[in-house]
Enzyme design. Structure first.
Site, mmCIF file in Angstrom:
data_model
loop_
_atom_site.group_PDB
_atom_site.id
_atom_site.type_symbol
_atom_site.label_atom_id
_atom_site.label_comp_id
_atom_site.label_asym_id
_atom_site.label_seq_id
_atom_site.Cartn_x
_atom_site.Cartn_y
_atom_site.Cartn_z
ATOM 1 N N THR A 111 -0.131 1.695 -6.552
ATOM 2 C CA THR A 111 -0.789 0.411 -6.690
ATOM 3 C C THR A 111 -0.439 -0.210 -8.034
ATOM 4 O OG1 THR A 111 -2.663 1.316 -5.527
ATOM 5 C CG2 THR A 111 -3.060 -0.674 -6.811
ATOM 6 N N ARG B 281 -8.170 0.623 7.448
ATOM 7 C CA ARG B 281 -8.496 1.325 6.204
ATOM 8 C C ARG B 281 -8.233 0.435 4.981
ATOM 9 N NH1 ARG B 281 -5.481 2.717 1.287
ATOM 10 N NH2 ARG B 281 -6.195 4.749 0.577
ATOM 11 N N GLY C 155 -8.419 1.042 0.659
ATOM 12 C CA GLY C 155 -8.571 2.103 -0.336
ATOM 13 C C GLY C 155 -9.395 1.636 -1.503
ATOM 14 N N ASP C 156 -9.071 2.181 -2.669
ATOM 15 C CA ASP C 156 -9.830 1.854 -3.873
ATOM 16 C C ASP C 156 -9.453 0.500 -4.459
ATOM 17 O OD1 ASP C 156 -7.269 2.901 -4.418
ATOM 18 O OD2 ASP C 156 -7.839 3.467 -6.452
ATOM 19 N N GLY D 259 -6.629 6.787 -3.123
ATOM 20 C CA GLY D 259 -7.697 5.798 -3.076
ATOM 21 C C GLY D 259 -8.923 6.212 -2.297
#
Ligand SMILES: *[C@@H]1O[C@H](CO)[C@@H](O)[C@H](O)[C@H]1NC(C)=O
Length: 338
Positions: free
Chosen positions: A199, A227, A229-230, A253
């Protein structure tokens, strides 16, 4: 005597506290993004603009195949994007999760921040929002992402994937899967995937001392559709507060977002920790529960001090990029991981 010491001490702190503004820090070795953000800051632009421009560069350059279109296809072969922008002056947030068919996710996040009272929009409906805001709808799939998906699906029989407790055996087959049972334990100890985490996360301070932070990513490769993630989660992917500083995180994540590492790093700095110590605390907290996870946190204090920590990068150091006015060119800093 005490008083004299204190005055000396204050003088000492003051001379050292000439704030290092403007400054930008970026996860990994995303140099072009850092240069782009720096140009904005150097010309007196805002931290928010710097992050938006910087992350946009990665989105169009498809940094490492893990940011922007044409990378990290999901199980269904589609690339979707997550992005977050946080304004540390107003504590306002704009984010998009699993947005489809829009290339410039970070700018959509900017529109969520500036044109709505919401914070996060997701999926197909985030796409509709983007179109309303004037963004062009186009496929995020490319020859490369199709090939990646075909190889995974046809040659590797959908290995690896993110399923647990399903039939047929997810280690041997492709879906459709059915749950074996409804697990009552919420914290399944899934192993972090080890093939895709890059990322882009950025934190910047502009010449007014305003702080912003943001992220952009195409998520985990072969993720289950839907989905996120973080990266688009405030406090996890990134966090900023003008009173303290900012932080950004990258890595596994699904695991990391359970610990809000960027928020934790900022709070540790608020309690007096240096950026490096704050990042170490945030990284360590996750390792206590998930010793095998891999990830990193980069922190920037409001004075422009920066530091990072990382965990489990298979013996590799974690790189991040810095640009401030003391540097002719941006610097890549390498951090040894725990
Ligand atoms: C960075 O920018 C330079 C100059 O525009 C370009 O030649 C190079 O390919 C870019 N790097 C990446 C990784 O895209």
């Amino acid at each position: 005597m005490k008083r004299a010491l204190c005055i000396l001490c204050c003088l000492f702190i003051n001379t050292n506290a000439t704030p290092n503004h403007p400054v930008v820090v970026t996860t990994w070795s995303f140099i072009n993004s850092t240069i782009g953000a720096w140009k904005v800051l150097k010309n007196g632009g805002s931290a928010l603009n710097a992050i938006e421009i910087g992350a946009s560069i990665c989105e169009s350059e498809q940094c490492d195949g893990t940011v922007g279109y044409g990378g990290s296809p999901g199980e269904n072969g589609e690339t979707t994007l997550d992005a977050l922008l946080m304004d540390g002056k107003t504590m306002n947030v704009g984010a998009v999760g699993a947005i489809r068919r829009i290339k410039n996710a970070i700018s959509v996040a900017r529109h969520v921040l500036e044109n709505t009272k919401h914070s996060i929009l997701v999926g197909e409906l985030a796409t509709e929002f983007a179109v309303q805001m004037g963004f062009k709808e186009e496929s995020l799939n490319t020859q490369d992402s199709k090939q990646l998906w075909m190889k995974w699906h046809n040659e590797n029989h959908c290995q690896p994937n993110f399923w647990v407790d399903v039939t047929p055996d997810p280690r041997k087959s492709c879906g459709p899967y059915q749950p074996k049972y409804r697990s009552k334990t919420s914290l399944s100890k899934i192993k972090g995937d080890r093939y895709n985490h890059d990322t882009i996360g950025m934190v910047a301070i502009d010449s007014n001392g305003d702080i912003a932070a943001g992220t952009s990513t195409n998520g985990a490769k072969y993720k289950i559709p839907g989905r996120i993630g973080d990266s688009p989660i405030p406090g996890s992917g990134a966090y900023a507060d003008n009173d303290v500083g900012g932080a950004t995180a990258t890595g596994d994540g699904d695991v990391m977002l359970r610990f809000l590492p960027s928020f934790l790093a900022v709070e540790e700095m608020r309690r007096g920790a240096s950026p490096t110590a704050a990042a170490q605390i945030a990284v360590k907290r996750i390792a206590k529960y998930y010793p095998e996870y891999m990830g990193a946190v980069v922190a920037l204090s409001k004075d422009g001090e920066y530091g990072a920590a990382c965990h489990g990068l298979a013996g590799m150091p974690f790189p991040f990029v810095v640009h401030d006015k003391t540097m002719e060119k941006c610097h890549v800093v390498l951090v040894e991981c725990t």
